[in-house]
Design an enzyme around this catalytic site. Sequence first.
Site, mmCIF file in Angstrom:
data_model
loop_
_atom_site.group_PDB
_atom_site.id
_atom_site.type_symbol
_atom_site.label_atom_id
_atom_site.label_comp_id
_atom_site.label_asym_id
_atom_site.label_seq_id
_atom_site.Cartn_x
_atom_site.Cartn_y
_atom_site.Cartn_z
ATOM 1 N N ASP A 184 0.840 -1.204 0.000
ATOM 2 C CA ASP A 184 0.000 0.000 0.000
ATOM 3 C C ASP A 184 0.876 1.255 0.000
ATOM 4 O O ASP A 184 0.580 2.238 -0.679
ATOM 5 C CB ASP A 184 -0.923 -0.027 1.224
ATOM 6 C CG ASP A 184 -1.654 -1.361 1.326
ATOM 7 O OD1 ASP A 184 -2.417 -1.665 0.406
ATOM 8 O OD2 ASP A 184 -1.414 -2.109 2.294
ATOM 9 N N HIS A 187 -4.640 -3.642 6.342
ATOM 10 C CA HIS A 187 -4.393 -3.850 4.911
ATOM 11 C C HIS A 187 -5.721 -4.280 4.292
ATOM 12 O O HIS A 187 -6.009 -5.464 4.132
ATOM 13 C CB HIS A 187 -3.325 -4.918 4.672
ATOM 14 C CG HIS A 187 -3.298 -5.364 3.242
ATOM 15 N ND1 HIS A 187 -2.883 -4.548 2.215
ATOM 16 C CD2 HIS A 187 -3.699 -6.515 2.655
ATOM 17 C CE1 HIS A 187 -3.024 -5.189 1.075
ATOM 18 N NE2 HIS A 187 -3.518 -6.382 1.305
HETATM 19 P P1 NAX Z 1 -1.831 -18.353 -4.197
HETATM 20 O O1 NAX Z 1 -3.159 -19.002 -4.051
HETATM 21 O O2 NAX Z 1 -1.202 -18.222 -5.534
HETATM 22 O O3 NAX Z 1 -0.772 -19.123 -3.283
HETATM 23 C C1 NAX Z 1 -1.041 -19.449 -1.967
HETATM 24 C C2 NAX Z 1 -0.229 -20.688 -1.648
HETATM 25 O O4 NAX Z 1 -0.355 -20.921 -0.247
HETATM 26 C C3 NAX Z 1 -0.734 -21.934 -2.362
HETATM 27 O O5 NAX Z 1 0.354 -22.536 -3.026
HETATM 28 C C4 NAX Z 1 -1.287 -22.825 -1.239
HETATM 29 O O6 NAX Z 1 -1.052 -24.190 -1.479
HETATM 30 C C5 NAX Z 1 -0.471 -22.318 -0.052
HETATM 31 N N1 NAX Z 1 -1.111 -22.496 1.247
HETATM 32 C C6 NAX Z 1 -2.419 -22.376 1.577
HETATM 33 N N2 NAX Z 1 -2.602 -22.648 2.874
HETATM 34 C C7 NAX Z 1 -1.387 -22.938 3.388
HETATM 35 C C8 NAX Z 1 -0.924 -23.307 4.667
HETATM 36 N N3 NAX Z 1 -1.776 -23.462 5.686
HETATM 37 N N4 NAX Z 1 0.392 -23.512 4.835
HETATM 38 C C9 NAX Z 1 1.258 -23.398 3.810
HETATM 39 N N5 NAX Z 1 0.878 -23.060 2.562
HETATM 40 C C10 NAX Z 1 -0.424 -22.824 2.362
HETATM 41 O O7 NAX Z 1 -1.972 -16.933 -3.464
HETATM 42 P P2 NAX Z 1 -1.018 -15.677 -3.554
HETATM 43 O O8 NAX Z 1 -1.402 -14.840 -4.716
HETATM 44 O O9 NAX Z 1 0.383 -16.131 -3.452
HETATM 45 O O10 NAX Z 1 -1.478 -14.872 -2.234
HETATM 46 C C11 NAX Z 1 -1.162 -15.367 -0.954
HETATM 47 C C12 NAX Z 1 -1.816 -14.502 0.111
HETATM 48 O O11 NAX Z 1 -1.339 -13.155 0.050
HETATM 49 C C13 NAX Z 1 -3.344 -14.408 0.002
HETATM 50 O O12 NAX Z 1 -3.903 -14.555 1.304
HETATM 51 C C14 NAX Z 1 -3.549 -12.983 -0.467
HETATM 52 O O13 NAX Z 1 -4.811 -12.475 -0.093
HETATM 53 C C15 NAX Z 1 -2.429 -12.268 0.225
HETATM 54 N N6 NAX Z 1 -2.055 -10.935 -0.265
HETATM 55 C C16 NAX Z 1 -1.625 -10.025 0.645
HETATM 56 C C17 NAX Z 1 -1.201 -8.763 0.292
HETATM 57 C C18 NAX Z 1 -0.736 -7.786 1.320
HETATM 58 O O14 NAX Z 1 -0.412 -6.659 0.939
HETATM 59 N N7 NAX Z 1 -0.671 -8.108 2.606
HETATM 60 C C19 NAX Z 1 -1.246 -8.328 -1.124
HETATM 61 C C20 NAX Z 1 -1.333 -9.446 -2.101
HETATM 62 C C21 NAX Z 1 -2.176 -10.621 -1.676
HETATM 63 O O15 NAX Z 1 -3.522 -10.306 -1.914
#
Ligand code: NAX
Length: 333
Positions: free
Chosen positions: A161, A189
């Site tokens: 952000d 966020h």
């Molecule tokens: P993806 O769905 O591409 O990847 C997530 C990965 O996490 C998957 O490979 C899944 O198998 C794995 N996973 C799920 N649960 C798990 C667990 N308990 N232990 C270990 N691995 C696990 O998502 P991606 O685009 O990489 O986003 C990841 C997270 O970042 C989401 O929650 C998303 O909302 C968040 N974000 C946060 C942002 C921020 O500024 N704080 C911005 C970007 C993003 O939206």
Amino acid sequence: MASKTPIRVAVTGAAGNIGYAAIFRIASGAVFGPDQPVALNLIEVGPGLNALAGVVMELADCAFPLLTDVVATGDLDEGFRDVDWCLLIGAVPRKDGMERKDLLGINAKIFVGQGQAIGRAAKKTVKVLVVGNPCNTNALIALRSAAHLPAENFFAMTRLDENRAKSQLAAKAGAHASDVKNVGIWGNHSSTQYPDFTNATIKGRPATEVITDHAWLKESFVSDVQKRGAVVIKARGASSAASAANAALDTLRALHFPTPAGDWHSVAVLSKGDYGITPGIMFGCPIRTKADGQWEIVQGLTLDAFSREKIAITEKELLEERATAAEALGIKL
Ligand code: NAX
């Protein structure tokens, strides 16, 4: 191979979009520097574990000079063992028909387990940055679950952000993003966050002097930063990944190295009541990292009535999130 002790970094969700965009840069030395060896502990679940095997092959194929070893696992204790940093990216995404309350409840349980495992297995000095959403409340749950670890070592990411805000202010002022400093992201966020332009500077001058269109600052700018994530999803068909990974690495670097004089960076930390914010929620605010690796909230900023009003909105949302998560877990947070 450099002679320093490696910094061991655990990454959850390592085979996901953000994880994949982050880990190669950590391994290359882009975060901790060109003479600092690093080790990676990559943690995945379910089908992510198959993809992770391919990611490990690619890491080997890079032959990074600074990468000492890679652990790839679905086991939290193995994954967090002796780590210096945890980058908690993995989380369950919101699906169609899922209420925000349901998402909070599902992720709350994940972050209890991860917090407990970090408390058991990681170094006592470990620092934890939560990226997986809802990241502020997930970070609060992790820190409450890692009982004896210092709350000061838990953070939630608001740097994306901040970077978005700097870029937008620069575009409006006809400047470069690197000319924009002192942008604080307050609160959650989420779309209630408050990107504070009132204390921002552009080439050393107050942003409110450089940009005289104050209606734009108060309305378009604040709202565009708040909604930028949704706009990227609409255009790309997927949520921000490279920019989120970049912001995560910016955050690690900003917490690892001292903040340059006169500047600050944004990250969510546990409120202890600074600026009148309710204690006990993970609240985005401007901080400075000191030479000894400790950090402090920037003090003495003037927050005008407009800023106070915006901060109150995002504070209310975080209090509600905390109550919802506590109810789902049946514990006090
Ligand atoms: P993806 O769905 O591409 O990847 C997530 C990965 O996490 C998957 O490979 C899944 O198998 C794995 N996973 C799920 N649960 C798990 C667990 N308990 N232990 C270990 N691995 C696990 O998502 P991606 O685009 O990489 O986003 C990841 C997270 O970042 C989401 O929650 C998303 O909302 C968040 N974000 C946060 C942002 C921020 O500024 N704080 C911005 C970007 C993003 O939206």
